[in-house]
Enzyme design. Structure first.
Site, short mmCIF file in Angstrom:
data_model
loop_
_atom_site.label_atom_id
_atom_site.label_comp_id
_atom_site.label_asym_id
_atom_site.label_seq_id
_atom_site.Cartn_x
_atom_site.Cartn_y
_atom_site.Cartn_z
N SER A 160 -2.53 11.21 9.03
CA SER A 160 -1.46 12.11 8.58
C SER A 160 -1.20 13.11 9.70
O SER A 160 -2.06 13.32 10.58
CB SER A 160 -1.93 12.87 7.33
OG SER A 160 -1.07 13.94 7.03
N TYR A 194 -8.16 17.40 2.12
CA TYR A 194 -7.25 16.42 2.72
C TYR A 194 -7.24 16.56 4.24
O TYR A 194 -7.34 15.57 4.97
CB TYR A 194 -5.85 16.63 2.13
CG TYR A 194 -4.84 15.57 2.49
CD1 TYR A 194 -4.73 14.41 1.75
CD2 TYR A 194 -3.97 15.75 3.57
CE1 TYR A 194 -3.79 13.44 2.06
CE2 TYR A 194 -3.02 14.79 3.90
CZ TYR A 194 -2.94 13.63 3.13
OH TYR A 194 -2.00 12.68 3.45
P1 NAD Z 1 0.60 6.78 -3.11
O1 NAD Z 1 -0.01 7.62 -4.18
O2 NAD Z 1 1.94 6.19 -3.33
O3 NAD Z 1 -0.37 5.62 -2.72
C1 NAD Z 1 -1.75 5.80 -2.64
C2 NAD Z 1 -2.39 4.45 -2.83
O4 NAD Z 1 -3.82 4.61 -2.83
C3 NAD Z 1 -2.01 3.83 -4.19
O5 NAD Z 1 -1.85 2.45 -4.03
C4 NAD Z 1 -3.23 4.14 -5.03
O6 NAD Z 1 -3.39 3.22 -6.09
C5 NAD Z 1 -4.32 3.99 -3.99
N1 NAD Z 1 -5.58 4.59 -4.39
C6 NAD Z 1 -5.81 5.84 -4.87
N2 NAD Z 1 -7.11 5.99 -5.18
C7 NAD Z 1 -7.70 4.81 -4.90
C8 NAD Z 1 -9.02 4.32 -5.02
N3 NAD Z 1 -10.00 5.07 -5.52
N4 NAD Z 1 -9.27 3.05 -4.65
C9 NAD Z 1 -8.28 2.25 -4.18
N5 NAD Z 1 -7.02 2.66 -4.05
C10 NAD Z 1 -6.73 3.92 -4.40
O7 NAD Z 1 0.58 7.68 -1.79
P2 NAD Z 1 1.18 7.44 -0.33
O8 NAD Z 1 2.01 8.64 -0.03
O9 NAD Z 1 1.76 6.09 -0.18
O10 NAD Z 1 -0.15 7.59 0.54
C11 NAD Z 1 -0.73 6.52 1.23
C12 NAD Z 1 -1.52 7.06 2.40
O11 NAD Z 1 -0.64 7.70 3.31
C13 NAD Z 1 -2.58 8.10 2.01
O12 NAD Z 1 -3.74 7.91 2.77
C14 NAD Z 1 -1.90 9.39 2.37
O13 NAD Z 1 -2.82 10.41 2.64
C15 NAD Z 1 -1.12 8.99 3.60
N6 NAD Z 1 -0.02 9.87 3.95
C16 NAD Z 1 1.02 10.05 3.10
C17 NAD Z 1 2.05 10.89 3.48
C18 NAD Z 1 3.25 11.10 2.61
O14 NAD Z 1 4.04 12.00 2.92
N7 NAD Z 1 3.45 10.32 1.57
C19 NAD Z 1 2.00 11.56 4.70
C20 NAD Z 1 0.93 11.37 5.53
C21 NAD Z 1 -0.08 10.51 5.15
#
Ligand code: NAD
Length: 260
Positions: free
Chosen positions: A142, A155
């Site tokens: 991130s 985080y």
């Molecule tokens: P999201 O909530 O849409 O997806 C998260 C995924 O992780 C889902 O598929 C969920 O089921 C899974 N998950 C959660 N707990 C879990 C567990 N215990 N075991 C297995 N799977 C699990 O969120 P997202 O925004 O798509 O985030 C995905 C990644 O991207 C994360 O690591 C997040 O930190 C990172 N990220 C997101 C953003 C953003 O702005 N959305 C920015 C930077 C980084």
């Protein structure tokens, strides 16, 4: 030009029944990779997602349930998949709260899912990659792996940890055909970000539009969310021959956030 550059490669994407993980899975499948989707649930919808991906891209795809908060399940995921050529550590959760009030169980869960899971899956996947002489470890970190924001202690700590883990993985894998890197997205509009909006509205006493514009995208100079397709495209690039010497680094997809 080969339109299926990842044909014959098996990819595991953790946390891929939603958001960025699903977007990365789509992009890798579009490049011809065999996919293993994952989350902690095990519903018919999860398996249907894999079947749909397979049908649309003409690749093989499976869904394997495993809880990334549990070390043994992280390692079992890789084993059940039969190993992988491409490992995308993407599963993640968020909790927004001041340090003095931050619930201990939330801290533990975020460190486990967002950081430690990447260690366990990487440990399980590397031997097969070394034996094959080719592999890609892609950690979805991130902008918070490079900078900080208040109220996101667990985080930010976990994402900085994942960036460090990517560097160590790269050094240990150097010269073995295996690269390890971290993609550092800025804000991408996914369910995880949607879920933060009410907390942010409460914390800042603002309405939804104002929080999005003035708080969430305040540090993203483009004032636009990044898309899951852009993150997926970056993952496909990291799997390409052009990226074979890109290792131990971070690639920001953040609209200029970390340039500030
Ligand atoms: P999201 O909530 O849409 O997806 C998260 C995924 O992780 C889902 O598929 C969920 O089921 C899974 N998950 C959660 N707990 C879990 C567990 N215990 N075991 C297995 N799977 C699990 O969120 P997202 O925004 O798509 O985030 C995905 C990644 O991207 C994360 O690591 C997040 O930190 C990172 N990220 C997101 C953003 C953003 O702005 N959305 C920015 C930077 C980084």
């Amino acid at each position: 030009m080969n339109t299926q550059p990842l044909a014959g490669r098996r990819a595991i994407v953790t946390g891929s029944n939603s958001g960025i993980g699903l977007g990365i899975a789509e992009s890798l499948a579009g490049a011809g990779a065999e996919l293993v989707l994952n989350s902690f649930t095990d519903s018919p919808d999860d398996h249907a997602l894999a079947a749909d991906l397979a049908a649309r891209h003409g690749v093989s795809a499976r869904y394997i349930a495993a809880d990334m908060s549990k070390p043994a399940e992280c390692r079992a995921l890789v084993k059940k998949a039969g190993g992988c050529d491409i490992l995308v550590n993407n599963a993640g959760i968020q909790h927004v709260c001041a340090i003095e009030d931050f619930p201990q169980e939330k801290w533990d869960a975020i460190i486990a899912i967002n950081m430690s899971s990447a260690f366990h899956t990487t440990a399980a996947a590397l031997p097969g990659m070394y034996a094959a002489g080719w592999g890609r470890v892609i950690n979805v970190a991130s902008a918070h792996g490079l900078t900080a924001s208040p109220y996101k202690s667990a985080y930010v700590a976990a994402k900085h940890g994942v960036v460090g883990l990517s560097k160590v993985t790269a050094l240990e894998a150097a010269g073995k055909g295996v690269t390890a890197n971290a993609i550092c997205p800025g804000y991408v509009l996914t369910p995880l970000v949607e879920a933060q909006i009410p907390d942010q509205m409460e914390t800042h006493g603002m309405d939804r539009d104002t929080v999005v514009r003035e708080v969430m995208l305040a540090r993203q100079p483009s004032r636009q969310f990044a898309t899951v397709e852009q993150i997926g495209g970056t993952a496909v690039f990291l799997c390409s021959e052009a990226a074979a010497q890109i290792t131990g680094t971070t690639i920001s997809v953040d609209g200029g956030w970390t340039a500030l």
